[in-house]
Design a protein around this motif. Structure first.
Motif, short mmCIF file in Angstrom:
data_model
loop_
_atom_site.label_atom_id
_atom_site.label_comp_id
_atom_site.label_asym_id
_atom_site.label_seq_id
_atom_site.Cartn_x
_atom_site.Cartn_y
_atom_site.Cartn_z
N ASP A 32 -36.93 32.39 42.31
CA ASP A 32 -36.76 31.65 43.57
C ASP A 32 -37.58 32.27 44.69
O ASP A 32 -38.21 31.57 45.48
CB ASP A 32 -35.29 31.60 43.97
N GLU A 33 -37.56 33.58 44.77
CA GLU A 33 -38.30 34.28 45.83
C GLU A 33 -39.79 33.98 45.77
O GLU A 33 -40.46 33.87 46.80
CB GLU A 33 -38.07 35.78 45.71
N LEU A 34 -40.34 33.87 44.56
CA LEU A 34 -41.77 33.72 44.40
C LEU A 34 -42.28 32.29 44.66
O LEU A 34 -43.48 32.08 44.75
CB LEU A 34 -42.20 34.20 43.01
N PHE A 35 -41.37 31.34 44.79
CA PHE A 35 -41.79 29.99 45.20
C PHE A 35 -41.70 29.89 46.72
O PHE A 35 -40.73 30.38 47.32
CB PHE A 35 -40.92 28.92 44.54
N TRP A 36 -42.68 29.27 47.32
CA TRP A 36 -42.71 29.08 48.77
C TRP A 36 -41.51 28.25 49.18
O TRP A 36 -41.30 27.15 48.64
CB TRP A 36 -44.01 28.38 49.14
N ASN A 37 -40.73 28.73 50.11
CA ASN A 37 -39.53 28.03 50.57
C ASN A 37 -39.96 26.95 51.57
O ASN A 37 -39.93 27.16 52.78
CB ASN A 37 -38.54 29.02 51.19
N SER A 38 -40.37 25.81 51.01
CA SER A 38 -40.91 24.72 51.83
C SER A 38 -40.65 23.38 51.13
O SER A 38 -40.66 23.31 49.90
CB SER A 38 -42.43 24.90 51.99
N PRO A 39 -40.48 22.32 51.91
CA PRO A 39 -40.37 21.00 51.30
C PRO A 39 -41.69 20.54 50.68
O PRO A 39 -41.73 19.54 49.96
CB PRO A 39 -39.94 20.09 52.46
N HIS A 40 -42.78 21.26 50.94
CA HIS A 40 -44.10 20.89 50.42
C HIS A 40 -44.38 21.49 49.04
O HIS A 40 -45.37 21.13 48.41
CB HIS A 40 -45.20 21.32 51.39
N THR A 41 -43.54 22.39 48.58
CA THR A 41 -43.74 23.03 47.28
C THR A 41 -43.39 22.05 46.17
O THR A 41 -42.47 21.25 46.31
CB THR A 41 -42.85 24.28 47.18
N LEU A 42 -44.13 22.12 45.05
CA LEU A 42 -43.77 21.26 43.92
C LEU A 42 -43.92 22.01 42.62
O LEU A 42 -44.64 22.99 42.51
CB LEU A 42 -44.59 19.97 43.90
N ARG A 43 -43.16 21.54 41.64
CA ARG A 43 -43.22 22.09 40.28
C ARG A 43 -43.06 20.95 39.30
O ARG A 43 -42.04 20.26 39.29
CB ARG A 43 -42.12 23.12 40.04
N TYR A 51 -39.74 18.25 43.62
CA TYR A 51 -40.44 18.19 44.89
C TYR A 51 -39.65 18.96 45.94
O TYR A 51 -38.51 18.61 46.25
CB TYR A 51 -40.61 16.73 45.33
N GLY A 52 -40.25 20.01 46.46
CA GLY A 52 -39.62 20.82 47.47
C GLY A 52 -38.87 22.00 46.87
O GLY A 52 -38.39 21.96 45.73
N TYR A 53 -38.79 23.06 47.66
CA TYR A 53 -38.14 24.29 47.21
C TYR A 53 -36.70 24.05 46.78
O TYR A 53 -36.26 24.62 45.77
CB TYR A 53 -38.20 25.32 48.35
N ASP A 54 -35.97 23.22 47.50
CA ASP A 54 -34.55 23.02 47.18
C ASP A 54 -34.36 22.45 45.77
O ASP A 54 -33.47 22.88 45.05
CB ASP A 54 -33.88 22.11 48.21
N VAL A 117 -47.13 27.71 45.59
CA VAL A 117 -46.98 26.48 46.37
C VAL A 117 -47.01 25.24 45.48
O VAL A 117 -46.56 24.17 45.88
CB VAL A 117 -48.02 26.38 47.50
N ALA A 118 -47.56 25.40 44.28
CA ALA A 118 -47.58 24.30 43.31
C ALA A 118 -47.64 24.91 41.91
O ALA A 118 -48.32 25.91 41.69
CB ALA A 118 -48.78 23.38 43.53
N ALA A 119 -46.89 24.29 40.99
CA ALA A 119 -46.86 24.78 39.61
C ALA A 119 -46.81 23.60 38.66
O ALA A 119 -46.26 22.54 38.99
CB ALA A 119 -45.65 25.69 39.39
N HIS A 120 -47.36 23.80 37.48
CA HIS A 120 -47.35 22.78 36.44
C HIS A 120 -47.21 23.47 35.10
O HIS A 120 -47.88 24.47 34.84
CB HIS A 120 -48.64 21.96 36.48
N VAL A 121 -46.32 22.96 34.26
CA VAL A 121 -46.13 23.49 32.91
C VAL A 121 -46.19 22.31 31.94
O VAL A 121 -45.58 21.27 32.19
CB VAL A 121 -44.76 24.19 32.76
N SER A 122 -46.93 22.47 30.85
CA SER A 122 -46.98 21.42 29.83
C SER A 122 -47.17 22.06 28.47
O SER A 122 -47.62 23.19 28.35
CB SER A 122 -48.13 20.44 30.13
N LEU A 123 -46.78 21.31 27.45
CA LEU A 123 -46.98 21.73 26.07
C LEU A 123 -48.09 20.90 25.47
O LEU A 123 -48.19 19.70 25.75
CB LEU A 123 -45.69 21.56 25.26
N LEU A 124 -48.91 21.54 24.67
CA LEU A 124 -50.03 20.84 24.06
C LEU A 124 -49.55 19.95 22.92
O LEU A 124 -48.70 20.35 22.13
CB LEU A 124 -51.06 21.83 23.51
#
Length: 132
Positions: A32-43, A51-54, A117-124
């Motif tokens: 949690d700490e390592l993600f930007w605490n912002s509504p603009h963050t996405l994963r 969408y957003g830290y929350d 500020v943005a993250a993406h995870v996918s499986l091949l």
């Protein structure tokens, strides 16, 4: 703009390694700490769009700890842009899995330190052959 200033690459690499350790040990507070605490963050995850830290923090808090499986990094590719921005991309394989995965992080220096500020995870899946 300077690309891959050695000291900045070292900082982003250290932040990524901290994330990787927290991920493999299910250290939710550090994740949690390592993600930007912002509504603009996405994963974007394998099965979720957050969408957003929350939403990201709620996902981590609600996830079954038994789902967390360690992983091995197969490749790590870090590029920094100036002093305050960088990307970390990796290929990985979860322990016991047969499919490889990919993860992308966009990191930004904040007053609190480096944050995702943005993250993406996918499986091949199966390789797609492009026809000419």
């Amino acid at each position: 703009m300077d690309i891959n200033i050695p000291s900045v690459v070292a900082e982003v690499t250290a932040a990524f390694n901290r994330y990787e350790t927290a991920l493999n040990t299910n250290d939710v507070a550090t994740l949690d700490e390592l993600f930007w605490n912002s509504p603009h963050t996405l994963r974007y995850g394998v099965g979720e769009q957050l969408y957003g830290y929350d939403q990201i923090a709620a996902f981590r808090a609600g996830r079954d700890p038994g789902f967390v499986v360690g992983r091995d990094l197969l490749k790590l590719w870090i590029v920094t842009y100036g002093h305050d921005f960088g990307t970390a991309n990796c290929e990985f394989r979860r322990h016991g899995a047969t499919r490889n995965g990919r993860q992308s992080h966009t990191w930004m220096r904040t007053p609190e330190g480096w944050r995702i500020v943005a993250a993406h995870v996918s499986l091949l899946g199966e390789a797609t052959v492009m026809k000419s």
